[in-house]
Design a protein around this motif. Sequence first.
Motif, PDB file in Angstrom:
ATOM      1  N   GLN A  92      62.117  10.649  76.595  1.00  0.00           N
ATOM      2  CA  GLN A  92      60.986   9.682  76.982  1.00  0.00           C
ATOM      3  C   GLN A  92      60.546   9.571  78.464  1.00  0.00           C
ATOM      4  O   GLN A  92      61.260   9.650  79.428  1.00  0.00           O
ATOM      5  CB  GLN A  92      61.905   8.356  75.909  1.00  0.00           C
ATOM      6  CG  GLN A  92      61.347   9.117  74.463  1.00  0.00           C
ATOM      7  CD  GLN A  92      62.330   7.878  73.642  1.00  0.00           C
ATOM      8  OE1 GLN A  92      61.876   6.422  74.272  1.00  0.00           O
ATOM      9  NE2 GLN A  92      62.606   7.785  72.479  1.00  0.00           N
ATOM     10  N   GLU A  93      59.233   8.696  78.864  1.00  0.00           N
ATOM     11  CA  GLU A  93      59.127   7.727  79.790  1.00  0.00           C
ATOM     12  C   GLU A  93      59.800   6.529  80.508  1.00  0.00           C
ATOM     13  O   GLU A  93      60.360   5.971  79.423  1.00  0.00           O
ATOM     14  CB  GLU A  93      58.184   7.923  79.361  1.00  0.00           C
ATOM     15  CG  GLU A  93      57.110   7.462  81.283  1.00  0.00           C
ATOM     16  CD  GLU A  93      55.271   7.121  80.735  1.00  0.00           C
ATOM     17  OE1 GLU A  93      55.203   6.726  79.557  1.00  0.00           O
ATOM     18  OE2 GLU A  93      55.245   6.268  81.780  1.00  0.00           O
ATOM     19  N   ILE A  94      59.609   6.709  81.447  1.00  0.00           N
ATOM     20  CA  ILE A  94      60.936   6.153  82.454  1.00  0.00           C
ATOM     21  C   ILE A  94      60.582   4.373  82.539  1.00  0.00           C
ATOM     22  O   ILE A  94      59.462   5.170  83.341  1.00  0.00           O
ATOM     23  CB  ILE A  94      62.067   5.998  83.283  1.00  0.00           C
ATOM     24  CG1 ILE A  94      62.743   7.435  82.826  1.00  0.00           C
ATOM     25  CG2 ILE A  94      62.841   5.153  84.261  1.00  0.00           C
ATOM     26  CD1 ILE A  94      63.578   8.501  83.921  1.00  0.00           C
ATOM     27  N   LEU A  95      60.685   3.480  81.711  1.00  0.00           N
ATOM     28  CA  LEU A  95      59.394   2.537  82.467  1.00  0.00           C
ATOM     29  C   LEU A  95      59.792   1.574  83.557  1.00  0.00           C
ATOM     30  O   LEU A  95      61.717   1.685  83.500  1.00  0.00           O
ATOM     31  CB  LEU A  95      59.273   1.547  81.474  1.00  0.00           C
ATOM     32  CG  LEU A  95      58.498   2.172  80.096  1.00  0.00           C
ATOM     33  CD1 LEU A  95      59.163   1.794  78.726  1.00  0.00           C
ATOM     34  CD2 LEU A  95      57.024   2.743  79.748  1.00  0.00           C
ATOM     35  N   PRO A  96      59.175   1.034  84.582  1.00  0.00           N
ATOM     36  CA  PRO A  96      59.174   0.248  85.486  1.00  0.00           C
ATOM     37  C   PRO A  96      60.024  -0.767  85.037  1.00  0.00           C
ATOM     38  O   PRO A  96      60.734  -1.028  84.009  1.00  0.00           O
ATOM     39  CB  PRO A  96      58.085  -0.451  85.668  1.00  0.00           C
ATOM     40  CG  PRO A  96      56.811   0.061  85.698  1.00  0.00           C
ATOM     41  CD  PRO A  96      57.474   1.401  84.330  1.00  0.00           C
ATOM     42  N   HIS A 140      67.920   7.461  81.894  1.00  0.00           N
ATOM     43  CA  HIS A 140      68.077   6.553  82.165  1.00  0.00           C
ATOM     44  C   HIS A 140      69.984   5.971  81.872  1.00  0.00           C
ATOM     45  O   HIS A 140      70.863   6.988  81.662  1.00  0.00           O
ATOM     46  CB  HIS A 140      68.276   5.914  80.481  1.00  0.00           C
ATOM     47  CG  HIS A 140      66.492   6.010  79.797  1.00  0.00           C
ATOM     48  ND1 HIS A 140      65.841   6.964  79.389  1.00  0.00           N
ATOM     49  CD2 HIS A 140      65.725   5.188  80.266  1.00  0.00           C
ATOM     50  CE1 HIS A 140      64.712   6.416  79.298  1.00  0.00           C
ATOM     51  NE2 HIS A 140      64.282   5.483  79.765  1.00  0.00           N
ATOM     52  N   THR A 154      59.794  11.862  82.817  1.00  0.00           N
ATOM     53  CA  THR A 154      60.287  11.051  81.864  1.00  0.00           C
ATOM     54  C   THR A 154      62.183  11.429  81.833  1.00  0.00           C
ATOM     55  O   THR A 154      62.777  12.215  83.026  1.00  0.00           O
ATOM     56  CB  THR A 154      60.551  12.570  80.892  1.00  0.00           C
ATOM     57  OG1 THR A 154      60.270  13.605  81.397  1.00  0.00           O
ATOM     58  CG2 THR A 154      58.864  11.731  80.266  1.00  0.00           C
ATOM     59  N   GLN A 170      63.208  -0.718  84.234  1.00  0.00           N
ATOM     60  CA  GLN A 170      64.781   0.776  83.037  1.00  0.00           C
ATOM     61  C   GLN A 170      66.041   0.729  84.360  1.00  0.00           C
ATOM     62  O   GLN A 170      65.070   1.367  85.653  1.00  0.00           O
ATOM     63  CB  GLN A 170      64.308   1.207  82.645  1.00  0.00           C
ATOM     64  CG  GLN A 170      63.447   1.036  80.828  1.00  0.00           C
ATOM     65  CD  GLN A 170      62.972   2.228  80.557  1.00  0.00           C
ATOM     66  OE1 GLN A 170      62.763   3.633  80.414  1.00  0.00           O
ATOM     67  NE2 GLN A 170      63.332   2.009  79.419  1.00  0.00           N
ATOM     68  N   ARG A 214      54.202   9.861  85.832  1.00  0.00           N
ATOM     69  CA  ARG A 214      54.938   9.612  85.490  1.00  0.00           C
ATOM     70  C   ARG A 214      56.474  10.209  85.143  1.00  0.00           C
ATOM     71  O   ARG A 214      56.314  11.579  85.313  1.00  0.00           O
ATOM     72  CB  ARG A 214      54.424   8.673  83.975  1.00  0.00           C
ATOM     73  CG  ARG A 214      53.682   9.581  83.269  1.00  0.00           C
ATOM     74  CD  ARG A 214      53.005   9.470  82.126  1.00  0.00           C
ATOM     75  NE  ARG A 214      53.314  10.513  81.337  1.00  0.00           N
ATOM     76  CZ  ARG A 214      53.747  10.159  79.922  1.00  0.00           C
ATOM     77  NH1 ARG A 214      54.450  10.099  80.176  1.00  0.00           N
ATOM     78  NH2 ARG A 214      53.390  11.245  78.483  1.00  0.00           N
ATOM     79  N   TYR A 227      63.907   1.289  87.915  1.00  0.00           N
ATOM     80  CA  TYR A 227      63.613   2.072  88.460  1.00  0.00           C
ATOM     81  C   TYR A 227      61.646   1.722  88.812  1.00  0.00           C
ATOM     82  O   TYR A 227      61.562   1.066  88.064  1.00  0.00           O
ATOM     83  CB  TYR A 227      63.021   2.854  87.154  1.00  0.00           C
ATOM     84  CG  TYR A 227      61.541   4.286  86.889  1.00  0.00           C
ATOM     85  CD1 TYR A 227      61.672   5.332  88.042  1.00  0.00           C
ATOM     86  CD2 TYR A 227      60.690   3.884  86.831  1.00  0.00           C
ATOM     87  CE1 TYR A 227      60.663   6.099  88.472  1.00  0.00           C
ATOM     88  CE2 TYR A 227      59.717   5.192  87.294  1.00  0.00           C
ATOM     89  CZ  TYR A 227      59.553   6.114  87.802  1.00  0.00           C
ATOM     90  OH  TYR A 227      58.523   6.850  87.999  1.00  0.00           O
ATOM     91  N   GLU A 228      61.459   2.453  90.387  1.00  0.00           N
ATOM     92  CA  GLU A 228      60.452   1.517  90.421  1.00  0.00           C
ATOM     93  C   GLU A 228      59.480   2.978  90.773  1.00  0.00           C
ATOM     94  O   GLU A 228      59.571   3.834  91.300  1.00  0.00           O
ATOM     95  CB  GLU A 228      60.891   0.906  91.619  1.00  0.00           C
ATOM     96  CG  GLU A 228      61.185  -0.618  91.564  1.00  0.00           C
ATOM     97  CD  GLU A 228      61.731  -0.530  93.101  1.00  0.00           C
ATOM     98  OE1 GLU A 228      60.968  -0.221  94.555  1.00  0.00           O
ATOM     99  OE2 GLU A 228      63.161  -1.257  93.350  1.00  0.00           O
ATOM    100  N   PRO A 229      58.849   2.889  90.012  1.00  0.00           N
ATOM    101  CA  PRO A 229      57.297   3.812  90.144  1.00  0.00           C
ATOM    102  C   PRO A 229      57.016   3.566  91.704  1.00  0.00           C
ATOM    103  O   PRO A 229      56.469   3.267  92.241  1.00  0.00           O
ATOM    104  CB  PRO A 229      56.231   3.245  89.365  1.00  0.00           C
ATOM    105  CG  PRO A 229      56.718   2.462  88.818  1.00  0.00           C
ATOM    106  CD  PRO A 229      57.786   1.952  89.554  1.00  0.00           C
TER     107      PRO A 229
END
Length: 793
Positions: free
Chosen positions: A418-422, A435, A412, A424, A410, A402-404
């Motif tokens: 839950q939030e997807i973090l860079p 995910h 989810t 992941q 943001r 994942y690249e924001p």
Amino acid sequence: MIMRRFLTLMVFLSSVLTLCAQDVKEIQFSDKKYEYGVGKDSISLFLKVLDSDGNRSTDVTANDLDKYLVIYEDGKIIASDRRNIQELSSGQRIPSDFTFSVLVDLSIPEEGKDQIYETIGNLIASAPDSCVYLSFFGDEVTRSEVVTRQNYADFRSRFQRSSDNKFFYGAIYSKLAEFSSTKAAFEDSVKVEADYRKNVDIIDRARINKDKNILCVFTEGNIRPEDEAISFVEVTEYEANVVPKVYAFYYTGNGIDENVELTLQGVTTPRDADGSILRERQGAYSPSENLRSVLINFEEVVKDAMYDYAFTYRATDDKVYAGRVDYKAEWKGEDRGTGSYSIGAVENPWPVHEESAGDSVIKYLVALLVTLLTIGLFFAVVKILIPLIKQRRFSMKYYKKYEPVANVQRRTCYFCKQEILPGQLIVTKCKHIMHVHCWQQNGYKCSEYGQNCKTGIQDHIDWNELFTKSSLRDCYQTITGILAGLLSWIVYELLGRSIFTSLAESIVNMCFFNEAQRVNLYETCVTKVSAFLTIGFVLGFFLSLMFRFNDEYRDKNWKVYLKILGLSLLSAVIGMLAFALGAAILCVLLSAINTTYIPWYCSFPAYLLFSVCLSLSLTIKSSIPMKSALIGGLCSAVIGFIVLYFSSFSSSKYGWMSMLLDFVIYGGGLGASLVTVRMLAEKYFLVIQNGIKAGQRIPIHKWMNATGGGNKVSIGITGECEIQMNWEKSNKVAKEHAQLFIDHAKTLPVIKPLATGVIYNTRVELPVGKTTILSNGDTFKIGDTIFQYMEMD
Ligand SMILES: [Zn+2]
Ligand SMILES: [Zn+2]
């Protein structure tokens, strides 16, 4: 001292003599012979030994050959303890490119003609068919007729005729002219029988093989020749045009005629316009007052046309011959010639060994094991390998880090919220981003799949489900095919691999037009074609029988059994005809490429043709779509053929294995390719939503499956419909109101209204005669009844 010198000289001389004697430039492979049958295990190679001028080396003996000749079979020396070299004498073989025209004087005494008849019999026995032609002269000249082993006996009575006259010059003249395509000047003056015509086969053969034509004349000197338009002068003037070598066998026991003598001397030693002898056309003039020696002279001529040596050897116990074998000849350590022959056939390996009961039991047990392994292999490919590849390809394509993106809020995960973090790992197949671990936890699919999402699913292997009953059931069509292959192979073996020999002979006789090559390949071809026909019949029958039996959903009564049996016999005949056509192609191809062996690609069209025709025959009275049958048939035929022709089981115990593998792989492949449509159809139900029948589930896959029983469900008021709406009280339902079936192009179920008033998903009225795809949960209303279409596991 003198003695020693003398000895040295002698040794020198003898070694020179030996060297001269063994001027061997080429060992020519001319033909081969081997026979099928239990206990027959020797192969004969027919050889000619040529000197540096290309002539036959006359002073090489069988002993010399035994000493200096080494022959390699597929690169391996044929050991001297299992070979035998023989100088050939009469009663052996004459190459097919020779043409003998035999002309017999009917004024020869009765017993003489009887002996000539017997002696010609020896020639016929050692010559390939279409090599020997026979004609007579006396009161008239008869046309030349081909004599074969089959029609030889019919000629006996012809020898017994007598004559009052002797049209001698015309007879010689016309028989000489028969070898030439240009018309001779006095041909029309010959006193010939009523329906006389030149035999064009002789002309054709002479044109191809210019130096292998022989005219044998049997005559006697008691009765003098008639006065004819043609005389000694015309015959000898024709000499310069003479094509065949003439051998004259002149019986002088009852008298001598000078004119006959002169003419025979002339034609046997033809001269050109300048008067010099044409050496290459020189025959022989052999007068004798003893009939026996006349015949011995004739046999000498025949012998001269034969092969020189037969190199016979036994097959070793550990070798199976199933096609092309390459030979190489060495003389005193140097290469002197090569040859390739087809020995045995992959369909029917050679030699045939006697099998004890124990051997047979082991053979069939091994075959069973091989079949089980094949089932395992197919299972692994269909259930593990292919899904694994699909799973891997999906992962590579849709699993991403994942690249924001700047200025985007943001995101989810649709599963864990839950939030997807860079950085992941996420799945990007559908718009519902998740995910990767959540995706997998949800069973490799999107959390919205089935409701708001139609694409978010990944192929994967469920190891827990892999070995369950339902998983095996997916492969049942494949397993059916493999078992049908095994059954076919067992029957094929029990039948002795080829049961249509006479039919095979007619096909080869009809389609093999290359005469020169035919003598060598004829028997191998017949064996192969006979095996082809047997395979076509057996495989066609059992594949059709087992597929049809397995897919017949209705209650099986005797009528159904009879129908299955009849259709299977039809498939067997179609399979056989396809192979017959393939065999014809094989023969034509072989004739055209002019090899001494049968290359693998000559058999290929037969297998392809068989597979296409068999697949098409399986679509008769079944719902197998033609396209899937064709593609499946072709693919499995190709794979089976590759296995058949390129697997080398060179151990004699397992020579039959190639054919078994071809059968089971072909059957399995065909089954696997026929399964697709059926598997989709198995999940379809209609559930009635309202009225007195509410909640009733109708398993429409019964009629809409891939194989057997048709691919159509009709809904209407009459009893001819699969679903008869006899509960419907309104009069809005037509006799046949709608049809459901599987659209083979899309492999999806569709509905086709045949009357107005079919309401789709409570809103739209479907147009009459047009198809609409049904998805899980769709409803349609006919009359007052609402049906829901359901796909269930
Ligand atoms: Zn998540
Ligand atoms: Zn989705």
